[in-house]
Write an enzyme that holds these catalytic residues in place. Structure first.
Site, PDB file in Angstrom:
ATOM      1  N   ASP A  10       0.877  -1.178   0.000  1.00  8.58           N
ATOM      2  CA  ASP A  10       0.000   0.000   0.000  1.00  8.58           C
ATOM      3  C   ASP A  10       0.907   1.219   0.000  1.00  8.58           C
ATOM      4  OD1 ASP A  10      -2.264   1.669   0.235  1.00  8.58           O
ATOM      5  OD2 ASP A  10      -2.076   1.734   2.408  1.00  8.58           O
ATOM      6  N   SER A  11       0.318   2.375  -0.294  1.00  9.95           N
ATOM      7  CA  SER A  11       1.080   3.611  -0.219  1.00  9.95           C
ATOM      8  C   SER A  11       1.485   3.914   1.224  1.00  9.95           C
ATOM      9  CB  SER A  11       0.227   4.767  -0.737  1.00  9.95           C
ATOM     10  OG  SER A  11      -0.979   4.821  -0.010  1.00  9.95           O
ATOM     11  N   CYS A  73      -4.419  -1.163  -1.990  1.00 10.81           N
ATOM     12  CA  CYS A  73      -4.475   0.293  -2.127  1.00 10.81           C
ATOM     13  C   CYS A  73      -5.519   0.612  -3.185  1.00 10.81           C
ATOM     14  CB  CYS A  73      -3.099   0.811  -2.555  1.00 10.81           C
ATOM     15  SG  CYS A  73      -3.065   2.584  -2.869  1.00 10.81           S
ATOM     16  N   GLU A 151      -3.621   8.946   8.808  1.00 11.23           N
ATOM     17  CA  GLU A 151      -2.173   8.739   9.037  1.00 11.23           C
ATOM     18  C   GLU A 151      -1.699   9.612  10.202  1.00 11.23           C
ATOM     19  OE1 GLU A 151       0.577   7.151   6.925  1.00 11.23           O
ATOM     20  OE2 GLU A 151      -0.886   5.943   5.829  1.00 11.23           O
ATOM     21  N   CYS A 185     -10.929   3.227  -0.200  1.00  9.85           N
ATOM     22  CA  CYS A 185      -9.524   3.428   0.161  1.00  9.85           C
ATOM     23  C   CYS A 185      -9.291   2.596   1.413  1.00  9.85           C
ATOM     24  CB  CYS A 185      -9.294   4.915   0.438  1.00  9.85           C
ATOM     25  SG  CYS A 185      -7.736   5.292   1.237  1.00  9.85           S
ATOM     26  N   HIS A 187      -7.503   2.989   3.863  1.00  6.91           N
ATOM     27  CA  HIS A 187      -7.336   3.720   5.126  1.00  6.91           C
ATOM     28  C   HIS A 187      -8.683   3.941   5.834  1.00  6.91           C
ATOM     29  CE1 HIS A 187      -3.343   4.726   3.667  1.00  6.91           C
ATOM     30  NE2 HIS A 187      -3.088   5.410   4.775  1.00  6.91           N
TER      31      HIS A 187
HETATM   32  N1  DGL Z   1      -4.542   3.234   1.059  1.00 12.12           N
HETATM   33  C1  DGL Z   1      -4.511   4.104  -0.096  1.00 12.12           C
HETATM   34  C2  DGL Z   1      -5.777   3.856  -0.903  1.00 12.12           C
HETATM   35  O1  DGL Z   1      -6.405   2.828  -0.646  1.00 12.12           O
HETATM   36  C3  DGL Z   1      -4.196   5.444   0.425  1.00 12.12           C
HETATM   37  C4  DGL Z   1      -4.335   6.556  -0.471  1.00 12.12           C
HETATM   38  C5  DGL Z   1      -3.185   7.465  -0.718  1.00 12.12           C
HETATM   39  O2  DGL Z   1      -2.044   7.061  -0.656  1.00 12.12           O
HETATM   40  O3  DGL Z   1      -3.487   8.594  -1.047  1.00 12.12           O
HETATM   41  O4  DGL Z   1      -6.175   4.581  -1.777  1.00 12.12           O
END
Ligand code: DGL
Length: 270
Positions: A10-11, A73, A151, A185, A187
């Site tokens: 993931d990011s 992600c 975050e 997302c 998150h």
């Molecule tokens: N977890 C990422 C997603 O599902 C985070 C988004 C991001 O990095 O902006 O989109």
């Protein structure tokens, strides 16, 4: 092959919501998680950059000899949807399994999708849901402040800042009388309590990380790649920014203490 680990990226930390469900469903699998915390967020970036970062993240997992890759992600899965096509390994993102779950569960066919700016701009969830149910009505809303709030740890159900932001983002979706909302997302499940309070209990929330984990289980089953060892699986965690602090916030996403080692990855070497 069956003994190899499942690779998840993931990011940032959101992908740990997929790892949480993987550990519950597949307790004997080893998991290697890579969170590109040094470059989060991806959601405000261009497709080209998202594609490049995703390719590097996947290369890291391939270098670690994983047996399958999960792009946990929403942004990668939608803005760089074809990123797994050339992989010589089984691959899943979150868009297809989450869209399928939403289409199955929705009685009215009125489905909401929330995600990052890049995810909503890509129209990936809309396309996939319409492919499954051409009569579905889809209402999308980007929520760019959610990732930095999560975050940053502003995740308590009573947090006034996150609640105010969520009320603003979700008001148009409430008006549309949706019965299902895709948390597009990975998150967002961390603030599901706030989202549920605003949307009401009649709206079913779809957790994209959890749906990707279910899809991974189906794929491993189908391909005969499940680890049949009796030993409990091990999780290894890698991040591209500081390792300090990862365990505290990461355990929120994972739903338990991060007890294993957390290691640093230099993305410039990927
Ligand atoms: N977890 C990422 C997603 O599902 C985070 C988004 C991001 O990095 O902006 O989109």
């Amino acid at each position: 092959m069956n003994q190899k680990a499942i690779g998840v990226f993931d990011s940032g930390l959101g992908g740990l919501t997929a790892v949480r469900e993987l550990c519950r469903r597949l307790p004997h699998e080893d998991i290697i998680f890579f969170g590109d915390t040094g470059r989060v967020p991806y959601g405000s970036r261009s497709r080209e950059v998202i594609r490049k970062y995703a390719a590097q993240d996947m290369r890291f997992l391939q270098n670690n000899d994983v047996k399958m890759i999960i792009a946990a992600c929403g942004t990668v899965s939608s803005a760089a949807a074809d990123v797994g096509d050339a992989l010589p390994l089984p691959f899943t993102g979150v868009v297809i399994p989450a869209s399928r779950a939403a289409a199955e569960v929705s009685r009215s066919g009125r489905i909401g999708v929330i995600g990052t700016a890049a995810t909503i701009a890509s129209g990936a969830y809309r396309r996939e849901i319409s492919r499954i149910n051409p009569d579905a009505q889809i209402f999308e809303q980007s929520c760019p402040l959610f990732v930095p709030l999560v975050e940053g740890g502003f995740v308590d159900r009573g947090d006034p800042v996150t609640r105010m932001v969520a009320e603003r983002y979700l008001a148009p979706l409430r008006e549309q009388k949706i019965d299902t909302l895709i948390l597009g997302c990975t998150h967002y499940p961390i603030i599901a309590g706030i989202i549920r309070d605003i949307m009401g209990s009649a709206v079913t929330l779809i957790d994209t990380g959890a749906e990707a984990a279910r899809e991974a289980e189906r794929m491993l089953d189908r391909l005969g790649l499940k680890n049949d060892s009796a030993k409990p699986g091990r999780c290894s965690f890698y991040v591209s920014d500081r390792v300090q602090g990862f365990a505290a916030l990461g355990s929120l996403f994972l739903g338990r203490e991060i007890d294993g080692e957390v290691l640093h990855v230099d993305v410039d070497t990927l």
